[in-house]
Design a protein around this motif. Structure first.
Motif, PDB file in Angstrom:
ATOM      1  N   GLN A  94       0.835  -0.191  -0.466  1.00  0.00           N
ATOM      2  CA  GLN A  94       0.475   1.200  -0.740  1.00  0.00           C
ATOM      3  C   GLN A  94      -0.007   1.319  -2.177  1.00  0.00           C
ATOM      4  O   GLN A  94       0.711   0.944  -3.094  1.00  0.00           O
ATOM      5  CB  GLN A  94       1.703   2.102  -0.581  1.00  0.00           C
ATOM      6  CG  GLN A  94       2.409   1.991   0.744  1.00  0.00           C
ATOM      7  CD  GLN A  94       3.743   2.716   0.705  1.00  0.00           C
ATOM      8  OE1 GLN A  94       3.846   3.817   0.187  1.00  0.00           O
ATOM      9  NE2 GLN A  94       4.765   2.083   1.247  1.00  0.00           N
ATOM     10  N   SER A  97       0.056  -2.848   7.251  1.00  0.00           N
ATOM     11  CA  SER A  97      -0.527  -1.573   6.858  1.00  0.00           C
ATOM     12  C   SER A  97      -1.012  -1.625   5.418  1.00  0.00           C
ATOM     13  O   SER A  97      -0.334  -2.163   4.544  1.00  0.00           O
ATOM     14  CB  SER A  97       0.514  -0.458   7.019  1.00  0.00           C
ATOM     15  OG  SER A  97      -0.002   0.777   6.586  1.00  0.00           O
ATOM     16  N   HIS A 151      -2.367   1.241   2.733  1.00  0.00           N
ATOM     17  CA  HIS A 151      -2.566   2.667   2.475  1.00  0.00           C
ATOM     18  C   HIS A 151      -3.178   2.810   1.092  1.00  0.00           C
ATOM     19  O   HIS A 151      -2.569   2.418   0.100  1.00  0.00           O
ATOM     20  CB  HIS A 151      -1.223   3.391   2.545  1.00  0.00           C
ATOM     21  CG  HIS A 151      -1.336   4.860   2.300  1.00  0.00           C
ATOM     22  ND1 HIS A 151      -0.247   5.676   2.307  1.00  0.00           N
ATOM     23  CD2 HIS A 151      -2.394   5.670   2.040  1.00  0.00           C
ATOM     24  CE1 HIS A 151      -0.630   6.924   2.057  1.00  0.00           C
ATOM     25  NE2 HIS A 151      -1.928   6.932   1.889  1.00  0.00           N
ATOM     26  N   ASN A 164      -4.582   5.614  -1.448  1.00  0.00           N
ATOM     27  CA  ASN A 164      -4.615   7.030  -1.774  1.00  0.00           C
ATOM     28  C   ASN A 164      -5.532   7.190  -2.986  1.00  0.00           C
ATOM     29  O   ASN A 164      -5.147   6.855  -4.099  1.00  0.00           O
ATOM     30  CB  ASN A 164      -3.189   7.493  -2.077  1.00  0.00           C
ATOM     31  CG  ASN A 164      -3.039   8.986  -2.085  1.00  0.00           C
ATOM     32  OD1 ASN A 164      -4.024   9.715  -2.008  1.00  0.00           O
ATOM     33  ND2 ASN A 164      -1.818   9.443  -2.195  1.00  0.00           N
ATOM     34  N   LEU A 173      -5.202   2.913   6.174  1.00  0.00           N
ATOM     35  CA  LEU A 173      -5.147   4.349   5.949  1.00  0.00           C
ATOM     36  C   LEU A 173      -5.827   4.647   4.624  1.00  0.00           C
ATOM     37  O   LEU A 173      -5.385   4.182   3.573  1.00  0.00           O
ATOM     38  CB  LEU A 173      -3.695   4.835   5.913  1.00  0.00           C
ATOM     39  CG  LEU A 173      -3.448   6.291   5.531  1.00  0.00           C
ATOM     40  CD1 LEU A 173      -4.127   7.225   6.519  1.00  0.00           C
ATOM     41  CD2 LEU A 173      -1.965   6.572   5.469  1.00  0.00           C
TER      42      LEU A 173
END
Length: 153
Positions: free
Chosen positions: A56, A84, A86, A88, A114
């Protein structure tokens, strides 16, 4: 106050004694920047972050530095599968960065990508690759290649 060491308290490292899969599961809950910081704890922890299956990242003003950090981390990652990724992104970002992140993530066998893109404009195109899951949030314009299978969406 007096430190624990000065009072004769025994300081144990109980986390390092946990099974590796549990350590990786705990680290998966943290932002990757903090996970990478664990590599300075000891020789044993130097490469643990490279096996964490969930990464992330959150941008903080400098998109070029953010992109370099993401790319270096992805290229150093050693887990057989990246469950995963991610990202942002809080500032304007050129399409090329998104393409580079996606391409490197795919070489790392990412299963879920994501992209949380918060731009002041909505002129971003993301090329869709063979992924199990692709999640896009907020203002994103998707240019879908004509070769995408009918059941993709």
């Amino acid at each position: 106050g007096e430190s624990l060491a000065k009072r004769g308290a025994v300081i144990e490292d109980r986390i390092s004694d946990l099974p590796e899969h549990l350590i990786l599961q705990i680290l998966s809950l943290l932002p990757t920047k903090l996970v990478i910081a664990t590599s300075v704890l000891s020789k044993q922890w130097r490469s643990v972050w490279k096996m964490v299956p969930i990464l992330q990242f959150e941008s903080k003003r400098n998109i070029r530095k953010f992109s370099e950090d993401v790319c270096k981390s992805l290229l150093s990652h050693k887990a057989p599968v990246l469950e995963s990724l991610h990202l942002n992104v809080n500032e304007n970002c050129e399409d090329v960065y998104i393409g580079i992140w996606a391409a490197i993530a795919i070489t790392r066998h990412v299963r879920e990508l994501l992209l949380h893109l918060r731009f002041s404009y909505s002129d971003s195109r993301v090329a869709c690759f063979v992924l199990k899951t692709l999640k896009l949030k907020d203002c994103v314009l998707i240019d879908i290649p004509s070769k995408v299978p009918v059941g993709f969406w």
